[in-house]
Scaffold this active site. Structure first.
Site, PDB file in Angstrom:
ATOM      1  N   LYS A  37       1.242  -0.902  -0.084  1.00 64.62           N
ATOM      2  CA  LYS A  37      -0.030   0.187  -0.303  1.00 64.62           C
ATOM      3  C   LYS A  37       0.562   0.877  -0.469  1.00 64.62           C
ATOM      4  O   LYS A  37       0.472   2.525  -0.653  1.00 64.62           O
ATOM      5  CB  LYS A  37      -1.004  -0.130   1.187  1.00 64.62           C
ATOM      6  N   THR A  44       7.881  -1.946   8.457  1.00 65.77           N
ATOM      7  CA  THR A  44       8.539  -1.411   9.158  1.00 65.77           C
ATOM      8  C   THR A  44       9.922  -1.205   9.928  1.00 65.77           C
ATOM      9  O   THR A  44      10.532  -0.706  10.139  1.00 65.77           O
ATOM     10  CB  THR A  44       7.367  -2.154  10.500  1.00 65.77           C
ATOM     11  N   LYS A  54      19.029   0.699  14.281  1.00 66.84           N
ATOM     12  CA  LYS A  54      20.184   0.516  14.192  1.00 66.84           C
ATOM     13  C   LYS A  54      21.065   1.810  13.466  1.00 66.84           C
ATOM     14  O   LYS A  54      22.597   1.856  14.719  1.00 66.84           O
ATOM     15  CB  LYS A  54      20.008  -0.782  13.723  1.00 66.84           C
ATOM     16  N   GLY A 117      -4.265  -4.206  -0.545  1.00 67.99           N
ATOM     17  CA  GLY A 117      -4.797  -5.862  -0.844  1.00 67.99           C
ATOM     18  C   GLY A 117      -5.710  -5.847   0.184  1.00 67.99           C
ATOM     19  O   GLY A 117      -5.387  -6.044   0.905  1.00 67.99           O
ATOM     20  N   GLY A 183       6.841   2.178  28.140  1.00 63.92           N
ATOM     21  CA  GLY A 183       6.811   0.939  27.747  1.00 63.92           C
ATOM     22  C   GLY A 183       8.528   0.580  27.920  1.00 63.92           C
ATOM     23  O   GLY A 183       9.534   1.183  27.507  1.00 63.92           O
ATOM     24  N   VAL A 240       1.270   4.131  34.192  1.00 62.85           N
ATOM     25  CA  VAL A 240       0.415   5.777  34.321  1.00 62.85           C
ATOM     26  C   VAL A 240      -0.956   5.757  34.110  1.00 62.85           C
ATOM     27  O   VAL A 240      -1.887   4.696  33.779  1.00 62.85           O
ATOM     28  CB  VAL A 240       0.725   5.922  32.278  1.00 62.85           C
ATOM     29  N   HIS A 448      40.989 -15.877  20.181  1.00 67.78           N
ATOM     30  CA  HIS A 448      41.433 -15.461  21.131  1.00 67.78           C
ATOM     31  C   HIS A 448      42.125 -14.475  20.572  1.00 67.78           C
ATOM     32  O   HIS A 448      43.452 -14.013  19.154  1.00 67.78           O
ATOM     33  CB  HIS A 448      42.856 -16.067  22.323  1.00 67.78           C
TER      34      HIS A 448
HETATM   35  C1  LIG Z   1      11.183   0.538  16.455  1.00 68.45           C
HETATM   36  C2  LIG Z   1      11.062  -0.916  15.913  1.00 68.45           C
HETATM   37  C3  LIG Z   1      12.671  -1.390  15.685  1.00 68.45           C
HETATM   38  C4  LIG Z   1      13.141  -2.868  15.366  1.00 68.45           C
HETATM   39  N1  LIG Z   1      13.502  -3.118  15.913  1.00 68.45           N
HETATM   40  C5  LIG Z   1      14.101  -5.092  15.916  1.00 68.45           C
HETATM   41  C6  LIG Z   1      14.976  -5.128  14.980  1.00 68.45           C
HETATM   42  O1  LIG Z   1      16.449  -4.444  15.372  1.00 68.45           O
HETATM   43  N2  LIG Z   1      15.344  -6.975  14.952  1.00 68.45           N
HETATM   44  C7  LIG Z   1      14.011  -7.274  14.848  1.00 68.45           C
HETATM   45  O2  LIG Z   1      14.225  -8.101  14.088  1.00 68.45           O
HETATM   46  N3  LIG Z   1      12.676  -6.726  14.391  1.00 68.45           N
HETATM   47  C8  LIG Z   1      12.923  -5.711  14.650  1.00 68.45           C
HETATM   48  N4  LIG Z   1      11.290  -5.049  15.144  1.00 68.45           N
HETATM   49  C9  LIG Z   1      10.116  -5.601  14.234  1.00 68.45           C
HETATM   50  C10 LIG Z   1       9.987  -6.521  12.765  1.00 68.45           C
HETATM   51  O3  LIG Z   1      10.133  -4.249  12.428  1.00 68.45           O
HETATM   52  C11 LIG Z   1       8.793  -6.480  12.312  1.00 68.45           C
HETATM   53  O4  LIG Z   1       8.838  -7.846  13.609  1.00 68.45           O
HETATM   54  C12 LIG Z   1       8.709  -6.742  11.450  1.00 68.45           C
HETATM   55  O5  LIG Z   1       9.163  -5.837   9.558  1.00 68.45           O
HETATM   56  C13 LIG Z   1       7.453  -7.052  11.110  1.00 68.45           C
HETATM   57  O6  LIG Z   1       7.509  -7.869   9.179  1.00 68.45           O
HETATM   58  P1  LIG Z   1       6.302  -8.264   8.854  1.00 68.45           P
HETATM   59  O7  LIG Z   1       6.885  -8.682   7.160  1.00 68.45           O
HETATM   60  O8  LIG Z   1       5.754  -8.589   9.563  1.00 68.45           O
HETATM   61  O9  LIG Z   1       5.484  -6.600   8.864  1.00 68.45           O
HETATM   62  P2  LIG Z   1       6.144  -4.784   8.142  1.00 68.45           P
HETATM   63  O10 LIG Z   1       7.190  -4.677   8.238  1.00 68.45           O
HETATM   64  O11 LIG Z   1       5.199  -4.394   9.419  1.00 68.45           O
HETATM   65  O12 LIG Z   1       5.433  -4.637   6.656  1.00 68.45           O
HETATM   66  C14 LIG Z   1       3.982  -4.736   6.625  1.00 68.45           C
HETATM   67  C15 LIG Z   1       3.689  -4.521   5.110  1.00 68.45           C
HETATM   68  O13 LIG Z   1       2.898  -4.627   4.628  1.00 68.45           O
HETATM   69  C16 LIG Z   1       1.763  -3.321   4.046  1.00 68.45           C
HETATM   70  N5  LIG Z   1       0.305  -3.250   4.451  1.00 68.45           N
HETATM   71  C17 LIG Z   1       0.090  -3.441   5.252  1.00 68.45           C
HETATM   72  N6  LIG Z   1      -1.236  -3.663   4.937  1.00 68.45           N
HETATM   73  C18 LIG Z   1      -1.538  -3.554   4.002  1.00 68.45           C
HETATM   74  C19 LIG Z   1      -2.787  -3.824   2.728  1.00 68.45           C
HETATM   75  N7  LIG Z   1      -3.914  -4.150   2.761  1.00 68.45           N
HETATM   76  N8  LIG Z   1      -2.934  -4.380   1.858  1.00 68.45           N
HETATM   77  C20 LIG Z   1      -0.777  -3.837   1.297  1.00 68.45           C
HETATM   78  N9  LIG Z   1      -0.161  -3.361   1.754  1.00 68.45           N
HETATM   79  C21 LIG Z   1      -0.023  -3.333   3.600  1.00 68.45           C
HETATM   80  C22 LIG Z   1       2.600  -2.279   4.652  1.00 68.45           C
HETATM   81  O14 LIG Z   1       3.221  -0.542   4.976  1.00 68.45           O
HETATM   82  C23 LIG Z   1       4.413  -3.155   4.520  1.00 68.45           C
HETATM   83  O15 LIG Z   1       4.597  -1.905   4.458  1.00 68.45           O
HETATM   84  C24 LIG Z   1      11.236  -3.301  15.055  1.00 68.45           C
HETATM   85  C25 LIG Z   1       9.975  -3.119  15.526  1.00 68.45           C
HETATM   86  C26 LIG Z   1       9.929  -1.454  16.126  1.00 68.45           C
HETATM   87  C27 LIG Z   1       8.985  -1.013  15.176  1.00 68.45           C
END
Ligand SMILES: Cc1cc2nc3c(=O)[nH]c(=O)nc-3n(C[C@H](O)[C@H](O)[C@H](O)COP(=O)(O)OP(=O)(O)OC[C@H]3O[C@@H](n4cnc5c(N)ncnc54)[C@H](O)[C@@H]3O)c2cc1C
Length: 469
Positions: A37, A44, A54, A117, A183, A240, A448
């Protein structure tokens, strides 16, 4: 009317779960489409999670070296932070990696479709683009990979300046003078580590008795000690009650561990109280897909209860919200969809990493969990203060802890806090995957001087035979 395109597999969402699933599907010869989208690929993790945080943590570490230059015999009288340049570096890294995702999808012949989607019926996915135009594609299998969004406190709304989630905090134009973080999970403590080191006065409020509450209690205690030593104010068992915007920023009322009401003021508030799955508007109500508090229930091959519909990543019920878990789940789902044999993921062998200062990494059961599961234990610990490489790096805090079963020596869990432990955990995961014992680990020769030797020494310590302490 445009002709409907037919695919073997359609992936909704291009985060780490979605893009990896699509690449592997392409590699397995499936005609694949990925629907996103947003106007950028990577989700994320790439844009507002793993990668930008990072990058900023690395800048904070470099700044620490400047602050401690004297310890290394370097005279560095004048230095300052150019926040705009810090942000530019972060953005460049993200942009380059996003281009890399696009390149890999193209290389594997994956069609990229921009739009929202949703499931439109068996084997059909509708896509609504930014202009509101809806089209449909046909797909034999669909992988839902729509990820998660930050939860907000009731009555509050992120505004980009004062009230922030992980999205807005990464876009701040200036370093805030003060920040309250609600948190103390991975997201909260990573941002605390970033902003504290850049000079922001950081206060962290955690409702549970310990920071990083999913970690072994000794790790949480060591982290809390370190944070407080660094000057980060940390309130645990802090409930909180109310957060309100004020002329100067925010005011947060909470009840402390002593039961007394307190109020804090700060320029900014970062809400890091967990994530909500993006499962609304996906057309699930007309399917057999089952939800658990909004998260999608799947089997060992990531299949939902609706034939041909899979779910991976942050939307999966009971799955840790981690990018590398999403990667693995994506591969599992499409391998199964391609009709190839696949092993279910062993969630006991997933590394958990928090990149705060000091870093935290763990895999498997904590000491408490192992005891509660009925194991008689042998626990080995080794402090980084006795590790030569840590001494060279100027680090004195942290340790490695191995929790092993007394009877057969099987490693049940490994817990680390200290320098670069998010790298060192890979060895522990590999040994656990191979059902290795602490004794097996003792026989692995470690170079080492390395930080990894602390893992070896903790293995020796399981039987009380650590050498360098
Ligand atoms: C601040 C922060 C730091 C993090 N650091 C780490 C880390 O260091 N290491 C680690 O392993 N994890 C980390 N995470 C967690 C990690 O980012 C997530 O676990 C990971 O991104 C999940 O992947 P995903 O593919 O499930 O979803 P997402 O990465 O959330 O991607 C989902 C995608 O789907 C798209 N989307 C949603 N709904 C629709 C739709 N209906 N149609 C089309 N597109 C859609 C969104 O726009 C997005 O691009 C972190 C999270 C945060 C918030």
């Amino acid at each position: 009317m445009a002709e409907t395109l037919h695919y073997d597999l359609a992936v909704i969402g291009s985060g780490p779960g979605g893009y990896v699933a699509a690449i592997r599907a392409g590699q397995l010869g499936l005609k694949t489409a990925i629907i996103e989208k947003d106007d950028k690929l990577g989700g994320t993790c790439l844009h507002v999670g793993c990668i930008p945080t990072k990058a900023l943590l690395l800048n904070a570490e470099v700044l620490d070296y400047f602050k401690n230059a004297k310890e290394f015999g370097i005279v560095c009288k004048e230095f300052s932070v150019d926040w705009a340049a810090v942000q530019t570096r972060k953005d460049k890294i993200v942009k380059k990696l996003a281009k890399g995702v696009e390149f890999l999808l193209k290389k594997n012949h994956v069609d990229m479709i921009q739009g929202f989607g949703r499931l439109a019926g068996p084997g059909r996915v509708s896509v609504t683009d930014a202009k509101g135009q809806t089209s449909e594609i046909a797909a034999k299998n669909v992988v839902l990979a729509t990820g998660s969004e930050a939860k907000m406190l009731p009555g509050l709304e992120a505004d980009g300046r004062t009230i922030l989630t992980n999205r807005e905090v990464l876009e701040l134009k200036e370093l805030p003078k003060s920040m309250i973080i609600i948190g103390a999970g991975a997201v909260g403590v990573e941002f605390a580590s970033i902003f504290h080191r850049f000079g922001t006065k950081v206060t962290v409020l955690e409702m549970l008795p310990h920071a990083v509450p999913l970690e072994d209690e000794e790790i949480s205690a060591e982290m809390e000690k370190s944070f407080r030593k660094q000057g980060i104010v940390l309130h645990t068992q802090a409930r909180v009650e109310k957060a309100t915007k004020t002329a100067q920023g925010v005011s947060v009322a909470f009840t402390g561990a002593d039961g007394k009401a307190q109020t804090l003021e700060a320029e900014t508030l970062l809400v890091a109280v967990g994530r909500a799955p993006n499962t609304q508007g996906l057309g699930l109500e007309k399917t057999r897909v089952e939800l658990e508090r909004g998260f999608v229930k799947v089997d060992g091959t990531m299949q939902t209860a609706e034939p041909g519909v899979f779910a991976i990543g942050d939307i999966v019920a009971g799955s840790p919200l981690l990018a590398h878990v999403a990667f693995a789940e994506g591969i599992t789902a499409v391998t199964h969809a391609a009709g190839r044999p696949v092993e279910p993921i062993n969630y006991q062998q997933v590394p958990n990493c928090t990149y705060c200062e000091p870093e935290i990494a763990s895999v498997g059961l904590s000491e408490r969990q192992a005891r509660e599961a009925g194991h008689k234990l042998r626990v080995g610990r080794f402090p980084f203060s006795a590790n030569s490489k840590a001494g060279i790096l100027g680090v004195r805090e942290g340790f490695v802890k191995i929790v092993s079963d007394e009877k057969y020596g099987e490693i049940l869990g490994v817990h680390m806090i200290g320098p670069r432990v998010t790298e060192a955990i890979a060895e522990a995961v590999a040994v656990m995957r191979l059902e290795g014992t602490a004794e097996d680990l003792e026989h692995i020769i470690h170079a080492h001087p390395t930080l990894a030797e602390a893992v070896l020494e903790a293995a020796h310590a399981v039987t009380g035979k650590a050498i360098h302490i």
